[in-house]
Motif scaffolding. Structure first.
Motif, PDB file in Angstrom:
ATOM      1  N   THR A  71       0.803  -1.201   0.000  1.00  0.00           N
ATOM      2  CA  THR A  71       0.000   0.000   0.000  1.00  0.00           C
ATOM      3  C   THR A  71       0.847   1.266   0.000  1.00  0.00           C
ATOM      4  OG1 THR A  71      -0.203   0.007   2.386  1.00  0.00           O
ATOM      5  CG2 THR A  71      -1.906  -1.158   1.180  1.00  0.00           C
ATOM      6  N   GLY A  72       2.132   1.121   0.086  1.00  0.00           N
ATOM      7  CA  GLY A  72       2.995   2.299   0.056  1.00  0.00           C
ATOM      8  C   GLY A  72       2.881   3.150   1.308  1.00  0.00           C
ATOM      9  N   LYS A 132      -7.072   3.856   5.297  1.00  0.00           N
ATOM     10  CA  LYS A 132      -7.971   3.924   4.138  1.00  0.00           C
ATOM     11  C   LYS A 132      -7.396   3.153   2.958  1.00  0.00           C
ATOM     12  CE  LYS A 132     -10.071   8.364   5.217  1.00  0.00           C
ATOM     13  NZ  LYS A 132     -10.217   9.760   4.806  1.00  0.00           N
ATOM     14  N   THR A 133      -6.104   3.288   2.738  1.00  0.00           N
ATOM     15  CA  THR A 133      -5.464   2.571   1.640  1.00  0.00           C
ATOM     16  C   THR A 133      -5.430   1.070   1.923  1.00  0.00           C
ATOM     17  OG1 THR A 133      -4.086   4.479   1.155  1.00  0.00           O
ATOM     18  CG2 THR A 133      -3.339   2.379   0.302  1.00  0.00           C
ATOM     19  N   MET A 134      -5.104   0.723   3.155  1.00  0.00           N
ATOM     20  CA  MET A 134      -4.973  -0.683   3.518  1.00  0.00           C
ATOM     21  C   MET A 134      -6.301  -1.426   3.416  1.00  0.00           C
ATOM     22  SD  MET A 134      -3.591  -1.989   7.143  1.00  0.00           S
ATOM     23  CE  MET A 134      -2.279  -3.151   7.145  1.00  0.00           C
ATOM     24  N   TRP A 135      -7.359  -0.830   3.915  1.00  0.00           N
ATOM     25  CA  TRP A 135      -8.653  -1.514   3.964  1.00  0.00           C
ATOM     26  C   TRP A 135      -9.609  -1.052   2.871  1.00  0.00           C
ATOM     27  CZ3 TRP A 135      -7.481  -5.526   6.426  1.00  0.00           C
ATOM     28  CH2 TRP A 135      -6.673  -5.484   7.554  1.00  0.00           C
ATOM     29  N   GLY A 136      -9.227  -0.085   2.065  1.00  0.00           N
ATOM     30  CA  GLY A 136     -10.124   0.444   1.050  1.00  0.00           C
ATOM     31  C   GLY A 136      -9.973  -0.184  -0.321  1.00  0.00           C
ATOM     32  N   ASN A 137      -9.116  -1.189  -0.442  1.00  0.00           N
ATOM     33  CA  ASN A 137      -8.924  -1.841  -1.738  1.00  0.00           C
ATOM     34  C   ASN A 137     -10.137  -2.692  -2.106  1.00  0.00           C
ATOM     35  OD1 ASN A 137      -6.317  -0.802  -2.013  1.00  0.00           O
ATOM     36  ND2 ASN A 137      -5.439  -2.495  -0.874  1.00  0.00           N
ATOM     37  N   ARG A 138     -10.356  -2.834  -3.394  1.00  0.00           N
ATOM     38  CA  ARG A 138     -11.466  -3.658  -3.869  1.00  0.00           C
ATOM     39  C   ARG A 138     -11.268  -5.107  -3.426  1.00  0.00           C
ATOM     40  NH1 ARG A 138     -12.691  -6.115  -9.200  1.00  0.00           N
ATOM     41  NH2 ARG A 138     -10.468  -5.964  -9.400  1.00  0.00           N
ATOM     42  N   GLY A 186      -1.594   6.959  15.009  1.00  0.00           N
ATOM     43  CA  GLY A 186      -3.046   6.801  14.942  1.00  0.00           C
ATOM     44  C   GLY A 186      -3.687   7.797  13.992  1.00  0.00           C
ATOM     45  N   ARG A 187      -3.243   9.057  14.048  1.00  0.00           N
ATOM     46  CA  ARG A 187      -3.775  10.083  13.135  1.00  0.00           C
ATOM     47  C   ARG A 187      -3.471   9.731  11.683  1.00  0.00           C
ATOM     48  NH1 ARG A 187      -1.885  13.366  17.200  1.00  0.00           N
ATOM     49  NH2 ARG A 187      -0.024  13.963  16.043  1.00  0.00           N
ATOM     50  N   TYR A 188      -2.253   9.263  11.438  1.00  0.00           N
ATOM     51  CA  TYR A 188      -1.888   8.903  10.075  1.00  0.00           C
ATOM     52  C   TYR A 188      -2.677   7.682   9.595  1.00  0.00           C
ATOM     53  CZ  TYR A 188       0.635   7.375   5.988  1.00  0.00           C
ATOM     54  OH  TYR A 188       0.943   6.978   4.716  1.00  0.00           O
TER      55      TYR A 188
END
Length: 154
Positions: A1-2, A112-118, A103-105
């Protein structure tokens, strides 16, 4: 996820929490492949012993990878997750300020990137076979015997 960018700039707060400006400069120059301090020093036109000392300190702080091969020391960049973050926690560097910044990051970007993938990051793969679990508590004598190669009486 970078290491995704956020609207709030939380990623900069997180990096500034761990990296000095000098160490960020060295990290930016490091290759993603293993290299010696001498190789980095030659590329950036700096004194090799000084570069070696800085890289060693950065590795002790869990900011870059370090390994020894045939009496030569090599360094390279490491990712944030499965890398820098875990080193901070495992080495006791996760103070309250770091945890709050992390936590803020995570909320603003990484999560969002980690868990937002299709496709899910983690998933179960059925293997259609039974797994036999054989955990048991062993007696102290059995443990001692297996570690010394002697029987329980010997």
């Amino acid at each position: 996820t970078g290491f995704p960018r956020t609207e709030s700039g939380a990623e900069y707060d997180l990096l500034q929490n761990r990296f000095t400006a000098e160490y960020a400069g060295y990290a930016a120059e490091l290759s993603s492949d293993w290299e010696t301090p001498g190789e980095l020093a030659a590329r950036i036109s700096e004194d090799a012993p000084a570069v070696a000392a800085k890289l060693l300190d950065m590795s002790h702080k869990g900011l870059i990878y370090r390994k020894n091969i045939d009496d030569k020391v090599y360094y390279k960049l490491m990712p944030w997750i499965l890398g820098i973050m875990e080193f901070q926690v495992n080495r006791g560097g996760s103070d309250a300020d770091f945890r709050a910044t992390q936590g803020r990051y995570f909320v603003a970007g990484y999560g969002k990137t980690m868990w937002g993938n299709r496709l899910p990051l983690l998933r179960y793969v059925p293997v259609n076979t039974a797994l036999v679990q054989e955990n048991r508590v062993r007696a102290c004598d059995d443990i001692m015997a297996s570690s010394t190669g002697k029987g329980a009486s010997g």
